[in-house]
Design an enzyme around this catalytic site. Structure first.
Site, PDB file in Angstrom:
ATOM      1  N   THR A 196      50.729 -32.115  22.231  1.00 54.30           N
ATOM      2  CA  THR A 196      49.674 -32.909  22.875  1.00 54.30           C
ATOM      3  C   THR A 196      49.549 -32.591  24.366  1.00 54.30           C
ATOM      4  O   THR A 196      50.541 -32.440  25.072  1.00 54.30           O
ATOM      5  CB  THR A 196      49.990 -34.408  22.695  1.00 54.30           C
ATOM      6  OG1 THR A 196      50.183 -34.645  21.307  1.00 54.30           O
ATOM      7  CG2 THR A 196      48.858 -35.283  23.211  1.00 54.30           C
ATOM      8  N   GLY A 235      58.423 -36.312  22.950  1.00 52.89           N
ATOM      9  CA  GLY A 235      59.670 -37.065  23.089  1.00 52.89           C
ATOM     10  C   GLY A 235      60.798 -36.158  23.570  1.00 52.89           C
ATOM     11  O   GLY A 235      60.945 -35.039  23.093  1.00 52.89           O
ATOM     12  N   GLU A 477      52.087 -38.240  14.789  1.00 51.54           N
ATOM     13  CA  GLU A 477      51.955 -37.369  13.603  1.00 51.54           C
ATOM     14  C   GLU A 477      50.544 -37.397  13.026  1.00 51.54           C
ATOM     15  O   GLU A 477      50.355 -37.304  11.816  1.00 51.54           O
ATOM     16  CB  GLU A 477      52.947 -37.780  12.499  1.00 51.54           C
ATOM     17  CG  GLU A 477      54.372 -37.907  12.939  1.00 51.54           C
ATOM     18  CD  GLU A 477      55.027 -36.560  13.120  1.00 51.54           C
ATOM     19  OE1 GLU A 477      54.662 -35.622  12.412  1.00 51.54           O
ATOM     20  OE2 GLU A 477      55.886 -36.450  13.993  1.00 51.54           O
TER      21      GLU A 477
END
Ligand SMILES: Cc1cc2nc3c(=O)[nH]c(=O)nc-3n(C[C@H](O)[C@H](O)[C@H](O)COP(=O)(O)OP(=O)(O)OC[C@H]3O[C@@H](n4cnc5c(N)ncnc54)[C@H](O)[C@@H]3O)c2cc1C
Length: 721
Positions: A196, A235, A477
């Site tokens: 992203t 993350g 996801e």
């Protein structure tokens, strides 16, 4: 390190319990010791004499004790008519797997010093960003050091779920899966998955980070050409990952070959400093995922060897010859696996708030309902209907994901032999189920929070943390509405195939027998075939209507698609509601134990029929074409009323079966033994601010001196009171 099972069996022996806890807690946690001692003094000085002080580290959980709430909980458990452990075995797959899971969990809780429910859990002892991050690292380290933990906790709870509770989650889930699918042995490593960007998340084709091939040095140059190309969200990317699997545009000469995966080192393995040209950091506080350093990352012409493009399917030779992947969707194989994991997480994360809310509602008394004694709030129809429905939903999600996992396993084993035949169906099923399961789980978890009344708004109830985490599942996801659309495309192709009398996947065969007639008046709605027919009729009708609409009007396919997006999403939901129901019914039919099977049949009836009459979008789908009559809707409501009556005594058992420990729930009001008020007050007194202020004589000095006292001096506070 001590073997997990030996520690677990030690803690199971009651005589050892307090000794071990005293040793672990006093040796390692001076702060907690102080907090508990202080809390004890408060109990003895401030409370009415009828309330006993909490003995140091010897709570109700270690010394037998009773109070009205604990009695209510015991009474509720005495009413359960089925063998809860047998249902636990259904959830975990077998009795052995359930026992094994429990052993490992207990060992983990001991090592995390989370075994004494009288002590304020770690997550409530401070909320600074760094503290949360360090907790996540500690848990992740423990997880990585112990192979035995890996499979148990991937989807288990928000606190134990590696994905959202530790910076190391992504390297195991997304990164590991993607590298395995795309890379070769040499490229396997640990890192984060950086897809992203600020400017694009859903539209992967729109990503702007570039990887330009330099044939003279046989390298790629990774670059962030503009602010919107900055990687944002991954993350562990802030401070914890040494490498990133970066999705970037492959540029060879003048050619842009679109988005590919590149393994990029972002931190030195010697001193952990960012490598030259890399800028990264944390993106700050979020609704959940407090322990994860979701990060930003930008590149200023960072060079990596050509071999660091993942080349299992796509190739680029040293002289710049590009060979594309045989199937573009292969690139997203890692995400497909991730979607299965996310949906399974949703089942366990929903079962947690349902457990907390059911336990609290069993012991919380409010109102008289015409009698002389106050009644537990679970007896109110609205309360137990909500909780039983959410309980049923957690099982429906679990069973459907068990089925989906089998499809995914078959698909990956075929993939090993370069057989892509199951790829379209797997992509379709994982997208649609991920969307519906996470959507249902997130809204049910929030409803559980609300069902607690005021205490649901407090973090000490344990639910806000879960809601914060579970809410993320609708976005990660693959954003849900985008996932529904991907599934809708497959469904529209299936309808077309049926109309052209071509074969479809067996799970869609129901489309072939759609008649468009009304539901027979003598239908027995407790019959599982009748329930399936209801759902098949709704899904088929809505899908055929969408297909008609898309084929009949003028406009570009894209415009028409957008025009009918709401209908397409509703029809796709209807199909996946059918999938969920089929899985639920199939798993119930396989249950061996008669008592468990009986109760689960009532629960599946409740699940199937509640959607028909008590869901706004859902109900409309069953009645707007006249399929169900008003009389039939009334009959279904009667059956639901009966199911509520039958299932109310089983509510605690249905949640106990998930076998959450107090330590994993971290909820003052979801205590297994019902000892909610004493636990809640114990934890409240241990909150760091209260401990500190008590130490300062009961006055929060900075606030008082800086703000309250000056206002008092000019008479402001007084005049406003
Ligand atoms: C907790 C968390 C962890 C994350 N971890 C990672 C990670 O490890 N790595 C990583 O790369 N990313 C990660 N992400 C990012 C995540 O993958 C993206 O946020 C997600 O893919 C959605 O993209 P977006 O934010 O750009 O939303 P957008 O795509 O901008 O969506 C915004 C809205 O627009 C709608 N929309 C967008 N496109 C369409 C369309 N075609 N049709 C209809 N509606 C549309 C969506 O439905 C949504 O309502 C994480 C995000 C979160 C919240």
């Amino acid at each position: 390190m001590t073997a997990p099972n030996s520690l677990a069996s030690m803690i199971f022996r009651p005589s050892n319990c307090v000794d071990i806890l005293n040793h672990v807690i006093f040796r390692q946690s001076g702060v907690i010791q102080e907090a508990v001692e202080f809390s004890d003094r408060q109990w003895s000085t401030n409370l009415p004499s009828s309330m006993e002080p909490t003995p140091l580290l010897q709570t109700s959980h270690h010394v037998p004790e009773d109070n009205p709430q604990m009695q209510l909980m015991k009474r509720a458990r005495a009413m359960i008519s089925f063998d809860v452990q047998k249902l636990t075995a259904v959830i975990f797959g077998s009795e052995e797997a359930a026992r094994d899971h429990e052993d490992v969990r207990l060992d983990h809780e001991l090592q995390m010093e989370e075994t004494d429910p009288s002590i304020l859990p770690r997550i409530y002892r401070g909320s600074g960003r760094k503290k949360q991050y360090h907790d996540g690292l500690m848990w992740g380290k423990l997880y990585l050091e112990q192979d035995s933990l890996n499979s148990r906790f991937v989807s288990y709870t928000p606190k134990y779920n590696i994905f959202s509770a530790s910076p190391f989650g992504h390297q195991l889930e997304l990164f590991g899966a993607t590298v395995k699918l795309l890379g070769d042995e040499e490229q396997c490593n640990h890192c984060t998955f950086a897809q992203t960007e600020l400017g694009h998340g859903t539209l992967v084709r729109g990503l702007q980070t570039t990887a330009t091939f330099d044939p003279f040095t046989d390298e790629f140059i990774l670059h962030t050409p503009c602010v919107t190309a900055t990687k944002y969200w991954p993350g562990g990317m802030g401070y914890s990952a040494s490498h990133a699997l970066v999705m970037a545009r492959l540029i060879v000469g003048e050619m842009d070959h679109g988005v590919h995966a590149f393994l990029v080192q972002i931190r030195s393995l010697v001193d952990w400093k960012p490598v030259t040209g890399v800028d990264s950091g944390d993106i700050g506080t979020k609704m959940g995922w407090g322990s994860v350093d979701n990060g930003y990352l930008s590149f200023d012409r960072v060079r990596i060897p050509r071999r660091h493009m993942l080349m299992k399917n796509t190739k680029l030779s040293a002289n710049g010859i590009y060979t594309p992947s045989p199937h573009d969707k292969l690139l997203y194989g890692g995400l497909t696996k991730g979607r299965v994991g996310v949906a399974l997480t949703a089942a366990f994360q929903l079962a947690q708030p349902v457990t907390i809310a059911t336990r609290y509602s069993t012991v919380r008394q409010q109102g008289y309902m015409g009698g002389v004694e106050e009644v537990p709030i679970i007896q109110y129809k609205t309360q137990h209907a909500r909780l039983l429905k959410h309980s049923a939903t957690s099982y429906a999600i679990l069973f459907s994901i068990k089925d989906l996992s089998e499809t995914y396993q078959t698909h990956t084993s075929r993939l090993e032999k370069r057989d892509l035949s199951l790829l379209p169906f797997t992509h379709f099923a994982t997208s649609g189920l991920k969307a519906i399961c996470t959507e249902m789980a997130a809204s049910a978890a929030e409803d559980c929070r609300r069902s607690l009344g005021g205490i649901g708004y407090s973090f000490l109830s344990g639910i806000p943390h879960i809601v914060g985490d579970i809410t993320s599942l609708v976005t990660v996801e693959g954003e849900n509405y985008v996932m529904y659309q991907q599934a809708a495309r497959y469904l529209m192709k299936a309808v077309k195939a049926v109309r052209e009398e071509r074969e479809v996947h067996p799970s869609l065969a129901y489309l072939k027998s759609f008649l468009g007639n009304a539901c027979p008046s003598n239908t027995n709605f407790e019959d599982t075939n009748a329930q399936l027919q209801l759902y098949q009729h709704r899904a088929a009708r809505l899908l055929f209507e969408c297909h008609d609409a898309l084929s009949s009007l003028s406009g570009t396919p894209e415009q028409l698609w957008n025009e009918y997006l709401l209908e397409l999403v509703a029809a796709t939901r209807a199909h996946f509601h059918l999938f969920l129901l089929e899985s639920f019914l199939r798993h119930v039919s396989h249950i061996q134990d008669a008592s468990v099977k009986r109760v689960m049949k009532h629960l599946s009836d409740l699940y199937a029929l509640t959607e028909v009459v008590y869901s706004s979008e859902g109900s409309l789908g069953f009645v707007e074409d006249g399929y169900l009559s008003q009389r039939q809707m009334i009959r279904i409501r009667e059956i639901i009323r009966q199911k509520h009556r039958l299932l109310l005594p089983e509510a605690v058992g249905l949640t106990d079966a998930w076998n959450f420990s107090d330590a994993s729930l971290q909820s003052a009001v979801g205590q297994r033994d019902g000892n909610v008020y004493k636990t809640l007050m114990g934890w409240t007194r241990q909150l760091p601010m209260n401990v500190e202020v008590r130490r300062e004589g009961g006055v929060e000095n900075i606030g008082y001196q800086k703000y309250i006292q000056p206002l008092m001096a000019v008479g402001r506070v007084k005049s406003q009171l």
